[in-house]
Design a protein around this motif. Sequence first.
Motif, PDB file in Angstrom:
ATOM      1  N   ASP A   1       0.836  -1.093   0.113  1.00  0.00           N
ATOM      2  CA  ASP A   1       0.009  -0.083  -0.081  1.00  0.00           C
ATOM      3  C   ASP A   1       0.745   1.318  -0.008  1.00  0.00           C
ATOM      4  OD1 ASP A   1      -2.251  -1.533   0.039  1.00  0.00           O
ATOM      5  OD2 ASP A   1      -2.502  -1.432   2.221  1.00  0.00           O
ATOM      6  N   MET A   2       2.229   1.220   0.516  1.00  0.00           N
ATOM      7  CA  MET A   2       3.201   2.145   0.633  1.00  0.00           C
ATOM      8  C   MET A   2       3.906   2.472  -0.735  1.00  0.00           C
ATOM      9  SD  MET A   2       4.329   1.298   4.532  1.00  0.00           S
ATOM     10  CE  MET A   2       5.392   2.583   4.488  1.00  0.00           C
ATOM     11  N   GLY A   3       3.654   1.555  -1.652  1.00  0.00           N
ATOM     12  CA  GLY A   3       4.455   1.669  -2.969  1.00  0.00           C
ATOM     13  C   GLY A   3       5.481   0.569  -3.174  1.00  0.00           C
ATOM     14  N   TYR A   4       6.565   1.142  -3.757  1.00  0.00           N
ATOM     15  CA  TYR A   4       7.763   0.278  -4.178  1.00  0.00           C
ATOM     16  C   TYR A   4       8.846   0.975  -3.478  1.00  0.00           C
ATOM     17  CZ  TYR A   4       4.504  -1.321  -7.769  1.00  0.00           C
ATOM     18  OH  TYR A   4       3.521  -1.939  -8.487  1.00  0.00           O
ATOM     19  N   HIS A   5      10.020   0.131  -3.221  1.00  0.00           N
ATOM     20  CA  HIS A   5      10.974   0.604  -2.667  1.00  0.00           C
ATOM     21  C   HIS A   5      12.482  -0.140  -3.179  1.00  0.00           C
ATOM     22  CE1 HIS A   5      11.871  -1.678   1.295  1.00  0.00           C
ATOM     23  NE2 HIS A   5      11.753  -2.407   0.283  1.00  0.00           N
ATOM     24  N   SER A   6      13.463   0.743  -3.085  1.00  0.00           N
ATOM     25  CA  SER A   6      14.821   0.059  -3.245  1.00  0.00           C
ATOM     26  C   SER A   6      15.769   0.394  -2.169  1.00  0.00           C
ATOM     27  CB  SER A   6      15.251   0.594  -4.512  1.00  0.00           C
ATOM     28  OG  SER A   6      15.619   1.841  -4.576  1.00  0.00           O
ATOM     29  N   LEU A   7      16.575  -0.358  -1.928  1.00  0.00           N
ATOM     30  CA  LEU A   7      17.598  -0.372  -0.823  1.00  0.00           C
ATOM     31  C   LEU A   7      19.097  -0.177  -1.316  1.00  0.00           C
ATOM     32  CD1 LEU A   7      16.107  -2.630   2.178  1.00  0.00           C
ATOM     33  CD2 LEU A   7      16.013  -0.110   1.894  1.00  0.00           C
ATOM     34  N   GLU A   8      19.876   0.558  -0.766  1.00  0.00           N
ATOM     35  CA  GLU A   8      21.364   0.538  -1.150  1.00  0.00           C
ATOM     36  C   GLU A   8      22.219   0.763  -0.037  1.00  0.00           C
ATOM     37  OE1 GLU A   8      22.358   3.797  -3.786  1.00  0.00           O
ATOM     38  OE2 GLU A   8      24.597   3.053  -3.982  1.00  0.00           O
ATOM     39  N   ASN A   9      23.198  -0.277  -0.059  1.00  0.00           N
ATOM     40  CA  ASN A   9      24.332   0.102   1.298  1.00  0.00           C
ATOM     41  C   ASN A   9      25.101   1.312   0.791  1.00  0.00           C
ATOM     42  OD1 ASN A   9      26.188  -0.178   3.011  1.00  0.00           O
ATOM     43  ND2 ASN A   9      27.301  -1.845   2.112  1.00  0.00           N
ATOM     44  N   ILE A  10      24.978   2.399   1.627  1.00  0.00           N
ATOM     45  CA  ILE A  10      25.837   3.485   1.423  1.00  0.00           C
ATOM     46  C   ILE A  10      26.859   3.553   2.434  1.00  0.00           C
ATOM     47  CG2 ILE A  10      24.017   4.803   0.148  1.00  0.00           C
ATOM     48  CD1 ILE A  10      23.395   6.264   2.899  1.00  0.00           C
ATOM     49  N   ALA A  11      27.232   2.522   3.244  1.00  0.00           N
ATOM     50  CA  ALA A  11      28.072   2.570   4.261  1.00  0.00           C
ATOM     51  C   ALA A  11      29.576   2.473   3.477  1.00  0.00           C
ATOM     52  CB  ALA A  11      28.047   1.408   5.094  1.00  0.00           C
TER      53      ALA A  11
END
Length: 169
Positions: A115-125
Amino acid sequence: MEELIEFLDQSNKEEYRALGKKINIPISDFEPYIHYESEVYTRNCIKRTEAYELLLLCWDEGQITPIHCHNNQECWVHVLKGNLHEIRYRGDAPNLKIEQELDLLKEGMSYMNDDMGYHSLENIAKGKAITLHLYMNPIDECNIYDEANQKFELIEMTYHTFEGELVEA
Ligand SMILES: [Fe+2]
C-alpha cells in the motif's frame, strides 16, 4: 536471538507490529548466517514458518536492490551494521515517481508494504552492511522493476544460505 525467534513463534500479527523496540541482539548471534558475495547482496534465511520468514541480508559496499514490491506481505527492516539508503516510489510502470528518500542508520527500523508503493535499498556505508528482515508472511515471488525496459517482471525469491547452510544455485 533465541528470544526473538521464541517471540516470533508465539506472536500474532498485532504483536509483530510492536516488535520495533525489542530488537537488541549482539551481532555475534548472527555469525552463522553472515555470508557475502562480491556481485550481489545476499539473502540468508535464519528461520521460516508459515507465518513469517526472518532473513539476514548482507551487503558489500554499494550493493543495491532493484525497485520491488512485497507481494502483499509486510516487511520490517532493522539495521544491524552500516547504513542504507531507501528510496520509496509511487505510481505504476513506466511512471514511477520518487515519493521519499530515507537513510536507515544502525539500529534503525523501517517498515514497508505494498500500500506504501515500491522501494529500493542501497548500502551506502563505507564497507559492509547487515540488515535483519522480517517478512510476514514469507515472500516467494515479487515484482521487480526492470529500469531498462521500464516494466515490472515477476521473479522467484531465492536464498543464498538457509539456516546457515549454503544453498546450491
Ligand atoms: Fe523490500
